[in-house]
Design a protein around this motif. Structure first.
Motif, short mmCIF file in Angstrom:
data_model
loop_
_atom_site.label_atom_id
_atom_site.label_comp_id
_atom_site.label_asym_id
_atom_site.label_seq_id
_atom_site.Cartn_x
_atom_site.Cartn_y
_atom_site.Cartn_z
N ASN A 120 1.15 -1.38 -0.11
CA ASN A 120 -0.17 0.62 0.16
C ASN A 120 0.89 0.93 0.15
O ASN A 120 2.59 1.01 -0.21
N HIS A 121 0.29 2.45 0.42
CA HIS A 121 1.25 3.50 0.25
C HIS A 121 1.82 3.77 0.78
O HIS A 121 3.32 4.11 0.82
N GLN A 122 1.39 3.84 2.55
CA GLN A 122 2.11 3.43 3.46
C GLN A 122 3.31 2.89 3.48
O GLN A 122 5.34 2.94 4.10
N GLU A 123 3.63 1.89 3.01
CA GLU A 123 4.06 0.59 3.07
C GLU A 123 5.28 1.12 1.62
O GLU A 123 6.48 0.78 2.16
N TYR A 124 4.68 1.56 0.70
CA TYR A 124 5.65 2.54 -0.39
C TYR A 124 6.37 3.35 0.08
O TYR A 124 7.98 2.76 -0.41
N VAL A 125 6.16 3.96 0.32
CA VAL A 125 6.87 5.33 0.60
C VAL A 125 8.18 5.51 2.37
O VAL A 125 8.82 5.55 1.75
N THR A 126 7.51 4.05 2.75
CA THR A 126 8.36 3.67 3.69
C THR A 126 9.43 3.50 2.82
O THR A 126 10.83 3.58 3.47
N VAL A 132 19.62 6.46 0.54
CA VAL A 132 20.25 7.95 0.91
C VAL A 132 20.40 7.12 2.88
O VAL A 132 19.36 6.27 3.45
N THR A 133 20.90 8.59 4.07
CA THR A 133 21.15 8.45 4.60
C THR A 133 20.70 8.28 5.53
O THR A 133 19.20 9.52 4.86
N THR A 134 20.62 7.76 6.41
CA THR A 134 19.17 7.94 7.96
C THR A 134 18.73 8.99 8.06
O THR A 134 17.24 9.46 8.26
N ALA A 135 19.35 10.40 7.95
CA ALA A 135 19.17 11.40 8.66
C ALA A 135 17.74 12.55 7.64
O ALA A 135 17.02 12.80 8.07
N ILE A 136 18.38 11.96 6.77
CA ILE A 136 17.27 12.29 4.50
C ILE A 136 15.96 11.23 4.98
O ILE A 136 15.22 11.61 4.92
N ILE A 140 12.44 11.86 4.84
CA ILE A 140 11.29 12.02 3.33
C ILE A 140 10.77 10.77 4.10
O ILE A 140 8.94 11.37 3.87
N SER A 141 10.41 9.67 4.97
CA SER A 141 9.54 8.95 4.90
C SER A 141 8.37 9.95 5.94
O SER A 141 7.30 9.17 5.42
N GLU A 142 8.49 10.37 7.09
CA GLU A 142 7.74 11.17 7.43
C GLU A 142 7.05 11.75 7.09
O GLU A 142 5.31 11.84 7.46
N GLU A 143 7.66 12.79 6.14
CA GLU A 143 7.15 13.94 4.85
C GLU A 143 5.83 13.30 4.60
O GLU A 143 4.85 13.87 4.44
N LEU A 144 5.89 11.89 3.58
CA LEU A 144 5.57 10.68 2.64
C LEU A 144 4.11 10.15 3.75
O LEU A 144 3.68 9.53 3.25
N GLY A 145 4.12 9.73 4.71
CA GLY A 145 3.47 9.06 5.55
C GLY A 145 3.48 7.81 6.01
O GLY A 145 3.47 6.72 6.04
N GLY A 146 5.11 7.59 5.61
CA GLY A 146 5.41 6.26 5.69
C GLY A 146 6.29 5.77 7.22
O GLY A 146 5.59 6.26 7.87
N TYR A 147 6.67 4.84 7.75
CA TYR A 147 6.91 3.62 8.90
C TYR A 147 8.36 4.55 8.75
O TYR A 147 8.99 3.96 8.65
N VAL A 148 9.05 5.57 10.27
CA VAL A 148 10.01 6.22 10.05
C VAL A 148 11.08 4.54 10.55
O VAL A 148 11.85 4.52 9.92
N THR A 149 10.51 3.60 11.27
CA THR A 149 11.41 3.23 11.68
C THR A 149 11.84 2.23 11.00
O THR A 149 12.94 1.69 11.23
N PHE A 226 7.45 10.24 -7.19
CA PHE A 226 7.32 8.74 -7.26
C PHE A 226 6.06 8.38 -5.83
O PHE A 226 5.67 6.98 -6.29
N GLY A 227 5.83 9.08 -4.80
CA GLY A 227 5.08 9.25 -3.55
C GLY A 227 3.64 9.05 -4.21
O GLY A 227 3.45 8.88 -3.58
#
Length: 230
Positions: A120-126, A132-136, A140-149, A226-227
């Motif tokens: 689904n979208h949330q899993e995809y954007v995760t 890329v580096t963890t900081a970036i 990105i994940s948080e902004e797109l609505g993904g699971y940050v962890t 792509f999101g």
């Protein structure tokens, strides 16, 4: 063990560093590529927490201080790039094409796999910022609505695999040009891949350092586009 981690503000940091040093020792002693110090430190820490019954939040209360060093450590990668600045100027067109190709390939791969596995979208954007580096990537994940962890885990796994198998893949495809090696490792496996690039040589390390920064910027833009596809 739970009381120890709770009582000491730096217990998590100490455990993490000791396990990383143990991983370095094992890699130097046995010289196997899969004995990556970071991977071993993660596995050792997981085993310790499981056996001792310590929850992650308790451990992370002390270990989180390590993350403060992530940004300055990434910035320090500009030093080898500065030392190879003339080489960059002479080959800037190839460098730009290489980094853009690496970022585009990463995003397309995640998109295709998401379609194949029905994410689904949330899993995809995760998974989009995995290279890329963890900081970036976290941003990105948080902004797109993904699971940050999960994004953090994907980033670490990507980097570790790139560190372990990157050199082998370069040899399989007979890639001998130092600039190409550095760009490949940096754009595919971020800082952990750059550590391997620096082992290969100064030019590889410098180009990989550049790839981290540029790939991060391009992924911020590319992931946003792509999101919208899923």
């Amino acid at each position: 063990m739970n009381n120890f981690l709770t009582a000491s503000a730096y217990a998590g940091v100490t455990i993490s560093i000791l396990f990383y040093l143990l991983g370095m020792y094992l890699k130097k002693k046995f010289k196997f590529g899969f004995l990556n110090p970071l991977l071993l430190a993660i596995l050792f820490t997981m085993v310790l927490l499981l056996l001792s019954g310590v929850d992650y939040d308790t451990y992370n209360a002390g270990a989180r201080y390590l993350s403060w060093l992530l940004t300055p450590a990434t910035v320090c990668l500009a030093i080898p790039l500065y030392e190879q600045i003339q080489l960059l100027k002479d080959n800037y067109q190839a460098v730009i094409v290489g980094i853009v190709s690496g970022v585009f390939t990463s995003l397309v791969t995640v998109f295709v796999l998401a379609l194949l596995f029905g994410l689904n979208h949330q899993e995809y954007v995760t998974l989009l910022p995995k290279s890329v580096t963890t900081a970036i990537g976290m941003g990105i994940s948080e902004e797109l609505g993904g699971y940050v962890t999960i994004t953090v885990a994907a980033i670490v796994i990507t980097g570790v695999l790139g560190n372990i198998f990157g050199e082998i893949i370069l040899k399989i495809f007979h890639i001998k040009e130092p600039i190409a090696k550095g760009i490949a490792l940096g754009s595919a496996a971020h800082a952990i891949g750059t550590a391997k690039a620096m082992e290969l040589g100064e030019i590889e390390g410098a180009m990989s350092s550049l790839s981290i920064a540029v790939s991060g910027i391009l992924t911020v833009v590319g992931a946003s586009v792509f999101g919208m596809f899923i």
